[in-house]
Design an enzyme around this catalytic site. Structure first.
Site, PDB file in Angstrom:
ATOM      1  N   GLN A   1      85.720  40.619  25.260  1.00 48.35           N
ATOM      2  CA  GLN A   1      84.367  40.041  25.133  1.00 48.35           C
ATOM      3  C   GLN A   1      83.525  40.313  26.377  1.00 48.35           C
ATOM      4  OE1 GLN A   1      87.206  38.463  24.389  1.00 48.35           O
ATOM      5  NE2 GLN A   1      86.985  37.010  22.721  1.00 48.35           N
TER       6      GLN A   1
ATOM      7  N   ARG B   1      81.170  34.327  17.051  1.00 45.22           N
ATOM      8  CA  ARG B   1      82.138  33.709  17.967  1.00 45.22           C
ATOM      9  C   ARG B   1      81.404  33.044  19.119  1.00 45.22           C
ATOM     10  NH1 ARG B   1      80.812  35.911  21.861  1.00 45.22           N
ATOM     11  NH2 ARG B   1      82.217  34.709  23.162  1.00 45.22           N
ATOM     12  N   GLY B   2      82.201  32.334  19.953  1.00 44.31           N
ATOM     13  CA  GLY B   2      81.598  31.521  21.005  1.00 44.31           C
ATOM     14  C   GLY B   2      81.424  30.133  20.411  1.00 44.31           C
ATOM     15  N   ALA B   3      81.899  29.121  21.147  1.00 47.82           N
ATOM     16  CA  ALA B   3      82.007  27.786  20.562  1.00 47.82           C
ATOM     17  C   ALA B   3      80.703  27.265  19.932  1.00 47.82           C
ATOM     18  CB  ALA B   3      82.562  26.827  21.613  1.00 47.82           C
TER      19      ALA B   3
ATOM     20  N   ASN C   1      89.551  27.031  27.812  1.00 46.63           N
ATOM     21  CA  ASN C   1      88.677  28.199  28.017  1.00 46.63           C
ATOM     22  C   ASN C   1      89.388  29.450  27.510  1.00 46.63           C
ATOM     23  OD1 ASN C   1      88.719  26.366  30.634  1.00 46.63           O
ATOM     24  ND2 ASN C   1      86.628  26.982  30.302  1.00 46.63           N
ATOM     25  N   LYS C   2      88.634  30.524  27.427  1.00 41.79           N
ATOM     26  CA  LYS C   2      89.219  31.797  27.006  1.00 41.79           C
ATOM     27  C   LYS C   2      90.429  32.135  27.859  1.00 41.79           C
ATOM     28  CE  LYS C   2      88.565  33.810  24.248  1.00 41.79           C
ATOM     29  NZ  LYS C   2      89.372  33.877  23.011  1.00 41.79           N
TER      30      LYS C   2
ATOM     31  N   ARG D   1      89.276  28.355  13.061  1.00 42.73           N
ATOM     32  CA  ARG D   1      89.610  28.443  14.492  1.00 42.73           C
ATOM     33  C   ARG D   1      89.762  27.009  15.007  1.00 42.73           C
ATOM     34  NH1 ARG D   1      86.619  32.532  18.246  1.00 42.73           N
ATOM     35  NH2 ARG D   1      88.664  32.445  19.217  1.00 42.73           N
TER      36      ARG D   1
ATOM     37  N   ASP E   1      85.503  25.756  25.419  1.00 45.44           N
ATOM     38  CA  ASP E   1      85.634  25.471  23.984  1.00 45.44           C
ATOM     39  C   ASP E   1      85.925  24.009  23.697  1.00 45.44           C
ATOM     40  OD1 ASP E   1      86.105  28.438  24.310  1.00 45.44           O
ATOM     41  OD2 ASP E   1      85.852  28.182  22.154  1.00 45.44           O
TER      42      ASP E   1
HETATM   43  O1  MRU Z   1      87.312  33.607  21.271  1.00 46.89           O
HETATM   44  P1  MRU Z   1      85.860  33.535  21.583  1.00 46.89           P
HETATM   45  O2  MRU Z   1      85.275  34.889  21.855  1.00 46.89           O
HETATM   46  O3  MRU Z   1      85.077  32.751  20.564  1.00 46.89           O
HETATM   47  O4  MRU Z   1      85.833  32.721  22.931  1.00 46.89           O
HETATM   48  C1  MRU Z   1      84.646  32.394  23.499  1.00 46.89           C
HETATM   49  C2  MRU Z   1      84.807  31.699  24.759  1.00 46.89           C
HETATM   50  O5  MRU Z   1      85.846  31.504  25.281  1.00 46.89           O
HETATM   51  C3  MRU Z   1      83.601  31.202  25.342  1.00 46.89           C
HETATM   52  O6  MRU Z   1      83.685  31.248  26.703  1.00 46.89           O
HETATM   53  C4  MRU Z   1      83.424  29.775  24.832  1.00 46.89           C
HETATM   54  O7  MRU Z   1      83.472  29.722  23.427  1.00 46.89           O
HETATM   55  C5  MRU Z   1      82.202  29.202  25.293  1.00 46.89           C
HETATM   56  S1  MRU Z   1      80.865  29.932  24.490  1.00 46.89           S
HETATM   57  C6  MRU Z   1      79.460  29.352  25.161  1.00 46.89           C
END
Ligand code: MRU
Length: 325
Positions: A174, A44-46, A225-226, A76, A215
């Site tokens: 997270q 996970r994480g963009a 963003n999250k 996703r 993202d």
């Molecule tokens: O749902 P996730 O855990 O993939 O979300 C991640 C985030 O929101 C991060 O902040 C985002 O992907 C940036 S990662 C460098």
């Protein structure tokens, strides 16, 4: 932190759903394994999703590579890096290039971009700063350093002492499971707080800057963003604290004029009610609404920090200038 490993033509990921209690690597054996790993947030994480999807498509694309790409992209929808990376593999395929080499290039470019983002971000910070972050935008979410956590990790290497407050980040935690784990491993001072304590630490004067990953960045500077990030941005504005969004160029989506054009992923009720609890916290019939991201309005953002430099408002103009030169 080796979150994605490609060794002897085999693809492994560090299963992020098991952190911080267990460090387990999973081997991907099919396109479906890869889809599930993205959907379940094992990876996970963009930017990390983009790197992983590139290797996944390069290794496991079936007869119809376009269909395989679409299938992976649907795992996703919000993070633009996923479809950006699979498009690069598709283009490489169409041009008869080596697909694994292209995936490795995407991974190496990300290391380079994260380093640049971290340097630009660090130029805005001072020793001893208190920094609030939300979700996880560190090495687990990228290749190295990270985006939101990048300046902190790089600064630590250079001898800066930061005091990081990590929102636990409901519902998937997270911030608790990944950010505090990652920062502890680097020996960086981190304090875990409930999301609802963000205003208290700001009001107490403990926060000098907020750093978050993103993202997708729309052309006008609205960012996805999250979930919960917009709340932090509103609080930052109220308390006069700089709110910085950090991301590589693959996160900027000039085809989305504003945040309204960004599709927000909705996830299951189990994540709110039961996933991280021994017993469910609400009745099974209680309805839940679980958007995984929110849109941070550009008016709340102090600067967007990218690998090409720092964009300040008005973002419509400054983002274009960074990327069109
Ligand atoms: O749902 P996730 O855990 O993939 O979300 C991640 C985030 O929101 C991060 O902040 C985002 O992907 C940036 S990662 C460098």
């Amino acid at each position: 932190m080796n979150n994605i490993k490609f060794e002897n033509n085999r693809l492994f990921i560090l299963d992020q759903t098991k952190l911080p209690n267990q460090e387990i690597y999973l081997e991907m054996k099919s396109l479906e394994d890869c889809y599930n790993a993205i959907e379940l947030l094992q990876v996970r994480g963009a930017p990390a999703i983009g790197i992983f999807a590139a290797y996944s498509l390069a290794l496991f694309h079936e007869n119809n590579i376009e269909k395989s790409k679409e299938y992976l992209d649907s795992a996703r929808p919000t993070a633009v890096n996923l479809s950006w990376a699979t498009q690069r593999i598709l283009n490489a395929f169409r041009n008869g290039k080596n697909l694994i080499k292209e995936a490795t290039a995407i991974q190496n470019e990300d290391i380079d971009m994260c380093r640049k983002i971290s340097e630009y971000g660090l130029s805005l910070l001072k020793d001893n700063y208190g920094i609030l972050t939300h979700c996880n935008a560190g090495e687990l979410a990228t290749s190295k350093y990270g985006t939101g956590l990048g300046p902190i990790i790089l600064g630590n290497e250079k001898g800066y002492k930061f005091h990081v407050y990590s929102d636990e980040t409901r519902p998937l935690l997270q911030g608790a499971r990944l950010t505090s784990y990652e920062l502890e491993k680097h020996g960086i001072d981190v304090t875990l707080i409930c999301d609802s304590a963000a205003s208290t630490v700001m009001k107490k004067g403990l926060i000098d800057a907020v750093l978050v990953g993103c993202d997708r960045v729309a052309a006008n500077g609205d960012t996805a963003n999250k979930i919960g990030t917009n709340t932090v941005a509103v609080l930052s504005k109220y308390y006069g604290i700089p709110f910085y969004v950090l991301g590589p160029y693959s996160t900027i989506d000039f085809s989305s004029p504003s945040g309204e054009n960004i599709v927000i992923e909705e996830r299951g009720a189990n994540e709110i009610k039961s996933m991280y609890f021994e017993n469910p916290t609400a009745l099974s019939e209680t309805k839940c609404y679980n958007p995984a991201f929110d849109i941070t309005d550009n008016s709340l953002i102090t600067a967007i920090i990218t690998d090409k430099g720092i964009a300040y408002p008005p973002f419509e103009k400054s983002l274009k200038e960074l990327y069109n030169d």
